[in-house]
Design a protein around this motif. Structure first.
Motif, PDB file in Angstrom:
ATOM      1  N   GLN A  73       0.833  -1.202   0.000  1.00 44.97           N
ATOM      2  CA  GLN A  73       0.000   0.000   0.000  1.00 44.97           C
ATOM      3  C   GLN A  73       0.868   1.252   0.000  1.00 44.97           C
ATOM      4  O   GLN A  73       1.838   1.352   0.751  1.00 44.97           O
ATOM      5  CB  GLN A  73      -0.899  -0.021   1.237  1.00 44.97           C
ATOM      6  N   LEU A 107      -0.711   7.622  -9.121  1.00 39.99           N
ATOM      7  CA  LEU A 107      -0.560   7.029  -7.793  1.00 39.99           C
ATOM      8  C   LEU A 107      -1.378   7.838  -6.787  1.00 39.99           C
ATOM      9  O   LEU A 107      -1.201   9.039  -6.670  1.00 39.99           O
ATOM     10  CB  LEU A 107       0.924   7.008  -7.399  1.00 39.99           C
ATOM     11  N   GLN A 108      -2.299   7.172  -6.082  1.00 39.56           N
ATOM     12  CA  GLN A 108      -3.185   7.841  -5.130  1.00 39.56           C
ATOM     13  C   GLN A 108      -2.923   7.314  -3.725  1.00 39.56           C
ATOM     14  O   GLN A 108      -2.441   6.197  -3.549  1.00 39.56           O
ATOM     15  CB  GLN A 108      -4.652   7.600  -5.514  1.00 39.56           C
ATOM     16  N   MET A 111      -3.417   3.553  -2.350  1.00 39.53           N
ATOM     17  CA  MET A 111      -3.502   2.642  -3.497  1.00 39.53           C
ATOM     18  C   MET A 111      -2.597   1.428  -3.270  1.00 39.53           C
ATOM     19  O   MET A 111      -1.494   1.551  -2.753  1.00 39.53           O
ATOM     20  CB  MET A 111      -3.077   3.378  -4.771  1.00 39.53           C
ATOM     21  N   LEU A 127       1.524  -0.134 -11.172  1.00 46.09           N
ATOM     22  CA  LEU A 127       0.233   0.385 -10.735  1.00 46.09           C
ATOM     23  C   LEU A 127      -0.886  -0.555 -11.184  1.00 46.09           C
ATOM     24  O   LEU A 127      -0.706  -1.324 -12.129  1.00 46.09           O
ATOM     25  CB  LEU A 127      -0.015   1.760 -11.360  1.00 46.09           C
ATOM     26  N   VAL A 131      -7.517   2.987 -13.101  1.00 49.29           N
ATOM     27  CA  VAL A 131      -7.569   3.921 -11.983  1.00 49.29           C
ATOM     28  C   VAL A 131      -8.727   4.886 -12.223  1.00 49.29           C
ATOM     29  O   VAL A 131      -8.954   5.330 -13.348  1.00 49.29           O
ATOM     30  CB  VAL A 131      -6.239   4.718 -11.886  1.00 49.29           C
TER      31      VAL A 131
END
Length: 187
Positions: A73, A107-108, A111, A127, A131
């Motif tokens: 994460q 990228l959050q 995530m 990733l 998204v």
């Protein structure tokens, strides 16, 4: 580690070659009119990103390396380093932000990203393929504008510019494919 013949190398394979770990980016099989066939392989170093073009004959043996993949994460970014946490052991690792390249804006916080390890060394981060992003700015929807394959530019909340269909309006959530960096569907 398993050894494979030079003609068995495929794109995406990770090889141990000349004392380094290399990922096969492009593989062309060449059969010249004179002499034996060979594979022309474009390799990228997993540690420093340098590139190398190498020829492998079918008789050449190379070490194929299997990388361990773990879902981790994303927590936060500090001073150009991305911090990830293992959800099982709660261990944290830092990776340089350049490892994601042009996909970095997707990228959050929170995530889950797939990180590839060789022994205990993190080498790569991938990733999720899709998204969800919000459209911050785009042209208004025009009634009757249904021409086939017409797209308009839109700026997303992460700062990336993508082309979207005419029916997508401002403040709508859309799903973006992170591999092609293109609009996929409405969220």
């Amino acid at each position: 580690m398993p050894k494979i013949n030079g003609n068995e190398i495929r794109p995406g394979n990770v090889l141990e070659h000349d004392g380094g770990l290399w990922s096969a980016v492009k593989v062309d099989h060449v059969k010249p009119g004179k002499g034996g066939a060979f594979a022309q392989v474009e390799l990228r170093n997993l540690r420093n990103g340098s590139k190398l073009n190498e020829r492998f004959r079918s008789a050449d043996k190379v070490e194929r390396v299997r990388l361990e993949q773990k879902d981790q994460q994303f927590l936060y970014e500090s001073e150009g380093m991305l911090v990830f946490m293992d959800n099982e052991t709660y261990e944290q690792i830092e990776l340089p932000a350049e490892i994601l390249g042009e996909r970095r804006p997707f990228l959050q916080d929170g995530m889950v990203v797939q990180i590839e390890y060789y022994d205990a060394e993190a080498l790569n981060a991938t990733l999720p393929q899709k998204v969800t992003c919000k459209v911050v700015e785009t042209e208004p929807v025009v009634k009757g504008q249904t021409a086939a394959n017409s797209f308009k530019p839109a700026i997303l909340d992460c700062g990336v510019k993508v082309m979207v269909p005419p029916f997508v309006g401002q403040d709508e959530d859309i799903i973006v494919n992170t591999e092609t960096m293109e609009y996929s569907e409405r969220a």
